[in-house]
Design a protein around this motif. Structure first.
Motif, PDB file in Angstrom:
ATOM      1  N   TYR A  79     -17.674 -32.471 -51.041  1.00 35.91           N
ATOM      2  CA  TYR A  79     -16.774 -33.437 -50.423  1.00 35.91           C
ATOM      3  C   TYR A  79     -15.205 -33.365 -50.558  1.00 35.91           C
ATOM      4  N   LEU A  80     -14.481 -33.366 -49.203  1.00 28.23           N
ATOM      5  CA  LEU A  80     -13.050 -33.327 -49.446  1.00 28.23           C
ATOM      6  C   LEU A  80     -12.433 -34.612 -49.070  1.00 28.23           C
ATOM      7  N   PRO A  81     -11.932 -35.063 -50.188  1.00 29.57           N
ATOM      8  CA  PRO A  81     -11.519 -36.480 -49.826  1.00 29.57           C
ATOM      9  C   PRO A  81     -10.173 -36.493 -48.858  1.00 29.57           C
ATOM     10  N   GLU A  82      -9.534 -35.538 -48.705  1.00 37.16           N
ATOM     11  CA  GLU A  82      -8.282 -35.666 -47.682  1.00 37.16           C
ATOM     12  C   GLU A  82      -8.832 -35.714 -46.257  1.00 37.16           C
ATOM     13  N   TYR A  83     -10.172 -35.086 -46.030  1.00 36.20           N
ATOM     14  CA  TYR A  83     -10.557 -35.137 -44.644  1.00 36.20           C
ATOM     15  C   TYR A  83     -11.910 -36.180 -44.522  1.00 36.20           C
ATOM     16  N   ARG A  84     -12.113 -36.795 -45.763  1.00 38.52           N
ATOM     17  CA  ARG A  84     -13.051 -37.700 -45.756  1.00 38.52           C
ATOM     18  C   ARG A  84     -14.610 -37.012 -45.163  1.00 38.52           C
ATOM     19  N   THR A  85     -14.982 -35.973 -45.539  1.00 34.56           N
ATOM     20  CA  THR A  85     -15.869 -35.356 -44.798  1.00 34.56           C
ATOM     21  C   THR A  85     -16.694 -34.512 -45.971  1.00 34.56           C
TER      22      THR A  85
END
Length: 410
Positions: free
Chosen positions: A214-220
């Motif tokens: 999960y990539l928090p900065e891209y919320r994906t």
């Protein structure tokens, strides 16, 4: 409209009968008189009913049909007079059967027929062809006919088979399409692949497997590994063994299981085996193309040896990781309890999906051996009652090796 409400306490069953049928007269209805009329139908016309209301026409005929079955209640010597108001002759009973079909809907007729068999001892009259032609066929009547199978004269067997076939065909129409669709989907999903095409991706499992990406900065989520399900081929993917207790209390379950067995056997991706047992074990797999033959191959009644039945089923398993064993029994074991539990544990350890159904019917919570049920639950094989509508979902979960949809009331 007529409704029938049953309350069971121990061995005694009482019946409350209520009718909301309106009088056919076009004259205005006196509310007070209508209440008395309804109470009169509920109370059954005893001299102490206190209504002072007299019935006529259709109401009187309806009351007479009810009184023939319920009129003497459970009091004293009258309770022991099992022939009550119907008489012992087949013509008398046939007329009564015609009357109740005239005055009541089919669901109520089926209840009254079961009560007549239980309260008035009419089982022997079902051995006569003209009687069978007059009754409203349902699962419970089929169970009664199967229990009388060995005593049935040849002149009656053809009519009995026609009655049983009608019920079986009705059940197949109701259950087959949904069962095939549900299990086909389960077979497809059980054939997991790691490089699926886009439309074969199982997104729920893919997301769960890639949460760490999960990539928090891209919320994906970046799915580094795709999980999908392929399409089940026509080759055999799963083995299903239905192991059915044919003791008398399991009559409805035997009927439903036979129908489901025939439906499963019609699916080429499932290799289905049907085994019935009491103190002996009978393999009816070669008759699965016709559930009526299966039912007439059973012998309801007798003792129960679950351990012996499971020993046979265990001997037939060649691909344990792809096998589902469904034991349908009230678990009142007459065999060796510890051996039975050891067999279940061994099958589960080998990879078999083991399902225990206390009943396969719409009859509600069954009587069962709670000690044995608790022991099976401790082995990871919880025992629960299952309705016919839930059975496809239970089988789908077992095929996919996911938690079973156990009803909250189990």
């Amino acid at each position: 409209m007529t409704t029938e409400q049953h309350t069971t306490t121990g061995q005694r069953t009482t019946t409350q009968r209520t009718t909301t049928q309106q009088p056919t007269s076009t004259q205005p209805v006196d509310p007070a008189q209508e209440r008395l009329r309804r109470w009169r139908l509920v109370l059954g016309g005893d001299t102490a009913d206190g209504t002072g209301c007299e019935l006529s026409g259709r109401d009187a005929a309806m009351d007479g049909a009810l009184a023939g079955l319920y009129g003497k209640g459970d009091k004293g010597q009258q309770a022991r007079d099992r022939s009550a108001g119907l008489g012992a002759s087949a013509p008398s009973v046939a007329r009564w059967l015609g009357d109740i079909r005239t005055y009541f809907p089919s669901t109520v007729v089926q209840v009254m027929q079961r009560d007549a068999i239980d309260r008035l001892g009419l089982s022997t009259l079902l051995l006569e062809p003209e009687m069978l032609e007059a009754v409203e066929a349902d699962v419970h009547l089929v169970g009664t006919l199967l229990s009388l199978n060995k005593a049935m004269p040849e002149t009656t067997k053809e009519t009995a088979r026609a009655v049983v076939r009608k019920v079986v065909e009705d059940l197949e129409k109701r259950l087959a399409t949904r069962t095939r669709a549900t299990l086909t989907g389960a077979l497809d999903r059980s054939a997991r692949i790691n490089r699926p095409r886009h439309h074969d991706i199982d997104w729920n499992r893919t997301i769960a497997a890639n949460l760490k990406h999960y990539l928090p900065e891209y919320r994906t989520i970046v799915p580094e590994r795709l999980i999908g399900y392929g399409r089940a081929s026509q080759s055999v993917k799963k083995e299903v063994v239905l192991c059915i207790d044919q003791s008398g209390s399991m009559a409805a379950s035997v009927v439903y299981a036979s129908v489901f067995g025939a439906v499963l056997a019609s699916m080429r991706s499932i290799n289905t085996r049907l085994v019935v047992f009491d103190t002996a074990v009978v393999d009816l797999t070669d008759q699965l193309d016709d559930p009526v033959d299966v039912l007439f191959g059973t012998q309801l009644g007798g003792g129960t040896d679950i351990n012996r039945a499971l020993a046979y089923c265990q001997s037939q398993i060649t691909r344990p990781a792809e096998t589902v064993v469904v034991l349908i029994s009230d678990l009142y074991e007459g065999g060796i309890r510890q051996e039975m539990l050891k067999r279940v544990a061994a099958m589960k350890a080998s990879g078999v999906q083991f399902v225990t159904l206390l009943a396969l019917s719409d009859e509600g919570a069954p009587a069962y051996d709670r000690e044995h049920a608790a022991a099976l639950a401790a082995l990871g094989a919880p025992a629960f009652a299952c309705t016919p509508d839930l059975f496809p979902e239970v089988m789908a979960a077992a095929i996919e090796k996911r938690p079973l949809p156990i009803p909250e009331t189990a």
